[in-house]
Design an enzyme around this catalytic site. Structure first.
Site, PDB file in Angstrom:
ATOM      1  N   MET A  30       0.837  -1.201   0.000  1.00 11.53           N
ATOM      2  CA  MET A  30       0.000   0.000   0.000  1.00 11.53           C
ATOM      3  C   MET A  30       0.876   1.258   0.000  1.00 11.53           C
ATOM      4  O   MET A  30       0.392   2.356   0.284  1.00 11.53           O
ATOM      5  CB  MET A  30      -0.938  -0.005   1.206  1.00 11.53           C
ATOM      6  CG  MET A  30      -1.884  -1.210   1.178  1.00 11.53           C
ATOM      7  SD  MET A  30      -3.383  -1.002   2.131  1.00 11.53           S
ATOM      8  CE  MET A  30      -2.698  -0.780   3.763  1.00 11.53           C
ATOM      9  N   HIS A  34       8.991   1.203   3.475  1.00 11.29           N
ATOM     10  CA  HIS A  34      10.090   1.206   4.438  1.00 11.29           C
ATOM     11  C   HIS A  34      10.928  -0.050   4.189  1.00 11.29           C
ATOM     12  O   HIS A  34      10.627  -0.817   3.264  1.00 11.29           O
ATOM     13  CB  HIS A  34       9.544   1.278   5.868  1.00 11.29           C
ATOM     14  CG  HIS A  34       8.475   0.244   6.158  1.00 11.29           C
ATOM     15  ND1 HIS A  34       8.715  -1.110   6.096  1.00 11.29           N
ATOM     16  CD2 HIS A  34       7.157   0.365   6.453  1.00 11.29           C
ATOM     17  CE1 HIS A  34       7.609  -1.773   6.383  1.00 11.29           C
ATOM     18  NE2 HIS A  34       6.634  -0.895   6.592  1.00 11.29           N
ATOM     19  N   HIS A  37       9.196  -3.423   3.428  1.00  8.35           N
ATOM     20  CA  HIS A  37       8.768  -3.622   2.037  1.00  8.35           C
ATOM     21  C   HIS A  37       9.978  -3.880   1.137  1.00  8.35           C
ATOM     22  O   HIS A  37       9.946  -4.748   0.269  1.00  8.35           O
ATOM     23  CB  HIS A  37       8.057  -2.376   1.505  1.00  8.35           C
ATOM     24  CG  HIS A  37       6.828  -1.967   2.260  1.00  8.35           C
ATOM     25  ND1 HIS A  37       6.785  -0.852   3.060  1.00  8.35           N
ATOM     26  CD2 HIS A  37       5.588  -2.512   2.310  1.00  8.35           C
ATOM     27  CE1 HIS A  37       5.572  -0.714   3.571  1.00  8.35           C
ATOM     28  NE2 HIS A  37       4.814  -1.712   3.144  1.00  8.35           N
ATOM     29  N   GLY A 148       4.889 -10.300   3.793  1.00 12.98           N
ATOM     30  CA  GLY A 148       5.623 -10.267   5.047  1.00 12.98           C
ATOM     31  C   GLY A 148       4.959 -11.094   6.133  1.00 12.98           C
ATOM     32  O   GLY A 148       3.732 -11.136   6.244  1.00 12.98           O
ATOM     33  N   LEU A 185       8.733  -2.742  11.662  1.00 13.66           N
ATOM     34  CA  LEU A 185       8.487  -1.591  10.795  1.00 13.66           C
ATOM     35  C   LEU A 185       7.066  -1.647  10.246  1.00 13.66           C
ATOM     36  O   LEU A 185       6.561  -2.717   9.918  1.00 13.66           O
ATOM     37  CB  LEU A 185       9.498  -1.572   9.644  1.00 13.66           C
ATOM     38  CG  LEU A 185      10.958  -1.409  10.037  1.00 13.66           C
ATOM     39  CD1 LEU A 185      11.813  -1.239   8.779  1.00 13.66           C
ATOM     40  CD2 LEU A 185      11.168  -0.230  10.974  1.00 13.66           C
ATOM     41  N   SER A 187       4.062   1.166   8.125  1.00 13.78           N
ATOM     42  CA  SER A 187       3.716   2.514   7.667  1.00 13.78           C
ATOM     43  C   SER A 187       2.984   3.266   8.768  1.00 13.78           C
ATOM     44  O   SER A 187       3.057   4.492   8.841  1.00 13.78           O
ATOM     45  CB  SER A 187       2.835   2.435   6.421  1.00 13.78           C
ATOM     46  OG  SER A 187       3.505   1.696   5.429  1.00 13.78           O
TER      47      SER A 187
HETATM   48  P1  AMP Z   1       1.396  -2.973   3.479  1.00 12.28           P
HETATM   49  O1  AMP Z   1       1.957  -1.914   2.578  1.00 12.28           O
HETATM   50  O2  AMP Z   1       1.377  -2.592   4.918  1.00 12.28           O
HETATM   51  O3  AMP Z   1       0.114  -3.557   2.960  1.00 12.28           O
HETATM   52  O4  AMP Z   1       2.454  -4.167   3.403  1.00 12.28           O
HETATM   53  C1  AMP Z   1       2.811  -4.736   2.178  1.00 12.28           C
HETATM   54  C2  AMP Z   1       3.599  -5.984   2.435  1.00 12.28           C
HETATM   55  O5  AMP Z   1       4.761  -5.666   3.190  1.00 12.28           O
HETATM   56  C3  AMP Z   1       2.820  -7.027   3.238  1.00 12.28           C
HETATM   57  O6  AMP Z   1       3.115  -8.316   2.720  1.00 12.28           O
HETATM   58  C4  AMP Z   1       3.383  -6.862   4.621  1.00 12.28           C
HETATM   59  O7  AMP Z   1       3.314  -8.030   5.401  1.00 12.28           O
HETATM   60  C5  AMP Z   1       4.815  -6.521   4.307  1.00 12.28           C
HETATM   61  N1  AMP Z   1       5.439  -5.844   5.436  1.00 12.28           N
HETATM   62  C6  AMP Z   1       5.045  -4.675   6.015  1.00 12.28           C
HETATM   63  N2  AMP Z   1       5.841  -4.394   7.064  1.00 12.28           N
HETATM   64  C7  AMP Z   1       6.749  -5.396   7.151  1.00 12.28           C
HETATM   65  C8  AMP Z   1       7.838  -5.691   8.033  1.00 12.28           C
HETATM   66  N3  AMP Z   1       8.148  -4.893   9.057  1.00 12.28           N
HETATM   67  N4  AMP Z   1       8.543  -6.811   7.821  1.00 12.28           N
HETATM   68  C9  AMP Z   1       8.222  -7.657   6.801  1.00 12.28           C
HETATM   69  N5  AMP Z   1       7.210  -7.437   5.939  1.00 12.28           N
HETATM   70  C10 AMP Z   1       6.492  -6.325   6.110  1.00 12.28           C
END
Ligand code: AMP
Length: 282
Positions: A30, A34, A37, A148, A185, A187
């Site tokens: 999304m 960081h 990602h 993740g 980590l 967002s």
């Molecule tokens: P999001 O942008 O929050 O939807 O996350 C996108 C992808 O990044 C998802 O698969 C999350 O699980 C992964 N992700 C977000 N934060 C982390 C983190 N700290 N460590 C590993 N994967 C992450």
């Protein structure tokens, strides 16, 4: 690195790679990227010829009182970060591009494992995730998709519908990336005040303390109670502290590998984290 904002444009960019039988890796996000990602992208880079990262804040996975409108949107910064880690194509569609103007009548709903943990606090959330991820899978048609372990339940839900619906790709789970002080980590960490940011690493400390307690023989229910007290003491409002098997089934005592889960609020910011604890029979 290219950025595509339409499904057609993405297809035009990917078709030559498909024709040449290149291995396509996909990292859905999304945005507001960081190191967590970026580590997914690095994993994809290792396994795949072409790496596609989507940046799409998916409205249908947010509840009415959640942060869809305020969710950080930082496309230019994200593009710079992605170029540096070797992403080939950014797919950044609009809501209109993804959902069109006609009503959507199809839902994807995974039962059982969604009626638990974050699914209880966020009704409809995992349906929204399943729908958008399936749409993105159909649009990108990757060989591998990277998620993740930070969102452990989400990863389990995705693995489940990929298996149930024979979606032809392999899901890869990537370990949690943490700040130096242990905070996973996210967002959403950007929402934290300085004071709350200083308190936030208590989640990981509590998880690690619980792991030690389990390994030294403390009973699971007591360990979970101690976690709740520690988090409340550190200023959190606890949504849940739970243990599940690695397959997200209920577990009463530590007699197999388990995962400890925390969801807790600091001010208005809801943080989640988890830790897998390995069982070795003594
Ligand atoms: P999001 O942008 O929050 O939807 O996350 C996108 C992808 O990044 C998802 O698969 C999350 O699980 C992964 N992700 C977000 N934060 C982390 C983190 N700290 N460590 C590993 N994967 C992450």
């Amino acid at each position: 690195m290219k950025t595509e904002t339409t499904i057609q444009g993405l297809a035009a960019s990917l078709n030559p790679a498909r024709a040449a039988r290149k291995i396509i890796g996909f990292v859905p996000t999304m945005g507001n990227l960081h190191e967590g990602h970026l580590n997914l992208v690095r994993e994809a880079r290792k396994l795949c010829d072409i790496v596609v990262v989507s940046i799409f804040v998916n409205p249908i996975q947010f509840g009415p009182n959640e942060d869809f409108d305020n969710y950080p949107r930082t496309l230019e910064q994200d593009q710079r970060l992605l170029a540096d880690v070797g992403c080939d194509i950014v797919f950044a569609p609009t809501v209109e591009q993804m959902y069109g103007s006609k009503p959507r009548l199809t839902n994807i709903s995974v039962s059982d494992i969604t009626n638990d943990l974050c699914g209880l606090q966020r009704p409809g959330h995992f349906d929204g995730v399943a729908v958008v991820v399936t749409k993105l899978f159909n649009i990108v048609q990757p060989n591998y998709a990277f998620f993740g372990q930070k969102d452990y339940q989400q990863l389990a839900v995705i693995r489940q519908f990929v298996r149930d619906l024979n979606i032809p790709l392999e899901v890869i789970g990537v370990p949690i990336t943490r700040a130096e002080d242990g905070l996973a980590l996210s967002s959403r960490n950007g929402y934290l005040s300085a004071e709350n940011r200083a308190a936030a690493p208590a989640i990981y400390k509590t998880l690690k303390a619980a792991e030690q307690a389990l390994l030294s023989g403390d009973a699971l229910p007591k360990v979970l109670e101690d976690m709740k007290s520690a988090l409340t003491g550190a200023g959190f409002v606890v949504d849940y502290v739970e243990a599940r098997t690695t397959e997200l089934q209920k577990i009463e005592q530590f007699n197999e590998d388990l995962v400890l889960f925390v969801a807790a609020k600091l001010g208005a910011t809801r943080l989640i984290d988890n830790l897998q604890v390995k069982y070795t029979a003594s």
